[in-house]
Design a protein around this motif. Sequence first.
Motif, mmCIF file in Angstrom:
data_model
loop_
_atom_site.group_PDB
_atom_site.id
_atom_site.type_symbol
_atom_site.label_atom_id
_atom_site.label_comp_id
_atom_site.label_asym_id
_atom_site.label_seq_id
_atom_site.Cartn_x
_atom_site.Cartn_y
_atom_site.Cartn_z
ATOM 1 N N CYS A 133 37.037 36.838 43.713
ATOM 2 C CA CYS A 133 37.196 37.881 42.710
ATOM 3 C C CYS A 133 37.971 37.271 41.546
ATOM 4 O O CYS A 133 38.890 36.477 41.749
ATOM 5 C CB CYS A 133 37.955 39.055 43.312
ATOM 6 S SG CYS A 133 38.453 40.321 42.137
ATOM 7 N N ALA A 134 37.581 37.614 40.342
ATOM 8 C CA ALA A 134 38.271 37.124 39.158
ATOM 9 C C ALA A 134 38.531 38.285 38.212
ATOM 10 O O ALA A 134 37.710 39.196 38.095
ATOM 11 C CB ALA A 134 37.440 36.053 38.458
ATOM 12 N N SER A 135 39.661 38.265 37.554
ATOM 13 C CA SER A 135 39.955 39.327 36.605
ATOM 14 C C SER A 135 40.318 38.745 35.249
ATOM 15 O O SER A 135 40.744 37.591 35.147
ATOM 16 C CB SER A 135 41.088 40.235 37.109
ATOM 17 O OG SER A 135 42.346 39.580 37.050
ATOM 18 N N ARG A 136 40.118 39.530 34.214
ATOM 19 C CA ARG A 136 40.481 39.109 32.862
ATOM 20 C C ARG A 136 40.688 40.336 31.985
ATOM 21 O O ARG A 136 40.278 41.441 32.322
ATOM 22 C CB ARG A 136 39.406 38.230 32.243
ATOM 23 C CG ARG A 136 38.084 38.928 31.983
ATOM 24 C CD ARG A 136 37.165 38.034 31.158
ATOM 25 N NE ARG A 136 35.842 38.635 31.014
ATOM 26 C CZ ARG A 136 35.535 39.528 30.075
ATOM 27 N NH1 ARG A 136 36.439 39.946 29.231
ATOM 28 N NH2 ARG A 136 34.305 39.999 30.008
ATOM 29 N N SER A 137 41.333 40.095 30.862
ATOM 30 C CA SER A 137 41.446 41.117 29.845
ATOM 31 C C SER A 137 41.360 40.432 28.498
ATOM 32 O O SER A 137 42.335 39.850 28.056
ATOM 33 C CB SER A 137 42.762 41.883 29.967
ATOM 34 O OG SER A 137 42.881 42.829 28.942
ATOM 35 N N LEU A 138 40.215 40.414 27.901
ATOM 36 C CA LEU A 138 39.927 39.807 26.593
ATOM 37 C C LEU A 138 39.923 38.285 26.589
ATOM 38 O O LEU A 138 39.378 37.685 25.696
ATOM 39 C CB LEU A 138 40.925 40.289 25.522
ATOM 40 C CG LEU A 138 41.007 41.795 25.282
ATOM 41 C CD1 LEU A 138 42.046 42.117 24.225
ATOM 42 C CD2 LEU A 138 39.641 42.317 24.844
ATOM 43 N N GLY A 139 40.582 37.660 27.582
ATOM 44 C CA GLY A 139 40.724 36.212 27.524
ATOM 45 C C GLY A 139 40.297 35.491 28.777
ATOM 46 O O GLY A 139 39.232 35.710 29.309
ATOM 47 N N GLU A 140 41.177 34.581 29.254
ATOM 48 C CA GLU A 140 40.820 33.725 30.379
ATOM 49 C C GLU A 140 40.616 34.519 31.661
ATOM 50 O O GLU A 140 41.178 35.587 31.853
ATOM 51 C CB GLU A 140 41.909 32.673 30.601
ATOM 52 C CG GLU A 140 42.024 31.630 29.505
ATOM 53 C CD GLU A 140 42.960 32.058 28.406
ATOM 54 O OE1 GLU A 140 43.138 31.272 27.461
ATOM 55 O OE2 GLU A 140 43.498 33.187 28.487
ATOM 56 N N GLN A 141 39.779 33.916 32.522
ATOM 57 C CA GLN A 141 39.469 34.541 33.799
ATOM 58 C C GLN A 141 40.309 33.871 34.890
ATOM 59 O O GLN A 141 40.357 32.643 34.987
ATOM 60 C CB GLN A 141 37.981 34.349 34.079
ATOM 61 C CG GLN A 141 37.411 35.291 35.097
ATOM 62 C CD GLN A 141 35.898 35.410 34.989
ATOM 63 O OE1 GLN A 141 35.195 34.987 35.872
ATOM 64 N NE2 GLN A 141 35.397 35.962 33.925
ATOM 65 N N TYR A 142 40.974 34.693 35.718
ATOM 66 C CA TYR A 142 41.834 34.197 36.778
ATOM 67 C C TYR A 142 41.257 34.613 38.131
ATOM 68 O O TYR A 142 40.894 35.774 38.320
ATOM 69 C CB TYR A 142 43.255 34.739 36.616
ATOM 70 C CG TYR A 142 43.939 34.229 35.382
ATOM 71 C CD1 TYR A 142 43.824 34.897 34.172
ATOM 72 C CD2 TYR A 142 44.680 33.047 35.411
ATOM 73 C CE1 TYR A 142 44.431 34.421 33.019
ATOM 74 C CE2 TYR A 142 45.295 32.565 34.262
ATOM 75 C CZ TYR A 142 45.161 33.254 33.078
ATOM 76 O OH TYR A 142 45.760 32.760 31.939
#
Lengths: 115, 110
Positions: B91-100
């Motif tokens: 699972c990866a999350s992001r908000s406007l920028g890089e994906q973690y």
Amino acid sequence: QQQVKQSPQSLIVQKGGISIINCAYENTAFDYFPWYQQFPGKGPALLIAIRPDVSEKKEGRFTISFNKSAKQFSLHIMDSQPGDSATYFCAARENYGGSQGNLIFGKGTKLSVKP
Amino acid sequence: DAGVTQSPTHLIKTRGQQVTLRCSPKSGHDTVSWYQQALGQGPQFIFQYYEEEERQRGNFPDRFSGHQFPNYSSELNVNALLLGDSALYLCASRSLGEQYFGPGTRLTVT
């Protein structure tokens, strides 16, 4: 069709040496190119990223070189350490008319740094 | 600040069964993506959720479905499991920028 091609598949480097991993892409709609580091049993960790309007980005011992005309980018790890031994993935993200797309990954490079 | 968390860490299922994997995004992140990583391969995009809707989907069959909750957490459901579904699910999350990315759930189908 593999959209991001990564090489080499594996790499052995002596401690203190330079590790170089290369990636190539075809889709000119890609607008963001990150590199991830993954240790066994862990999720990928963002290492460094670059956008196509920049030719080089350096963070500590890690440098991305980007050649837009050749559609190639590479990761250089200076003064490689045994702790850098991991699998490295390049990736690319497509821009959907201003909306961020998903990441497309290369197949990975397993780096081993010998002491 | 907790990063992306996933549960369970690993599980074993039998062919034909159904499985649900869970993900909590990094604080402040509103977009969640799911990836499948087969052994020795790079992650492959399954789908992305934003505002509780599936926004993008990769080349995966309808057996793979998902959900996003109002608190941005997400679930991945896989029905009629096949041996080939054995993989690390990220699972990866992001908000406007890089994906973690989270640590992943290792699914083994026997």
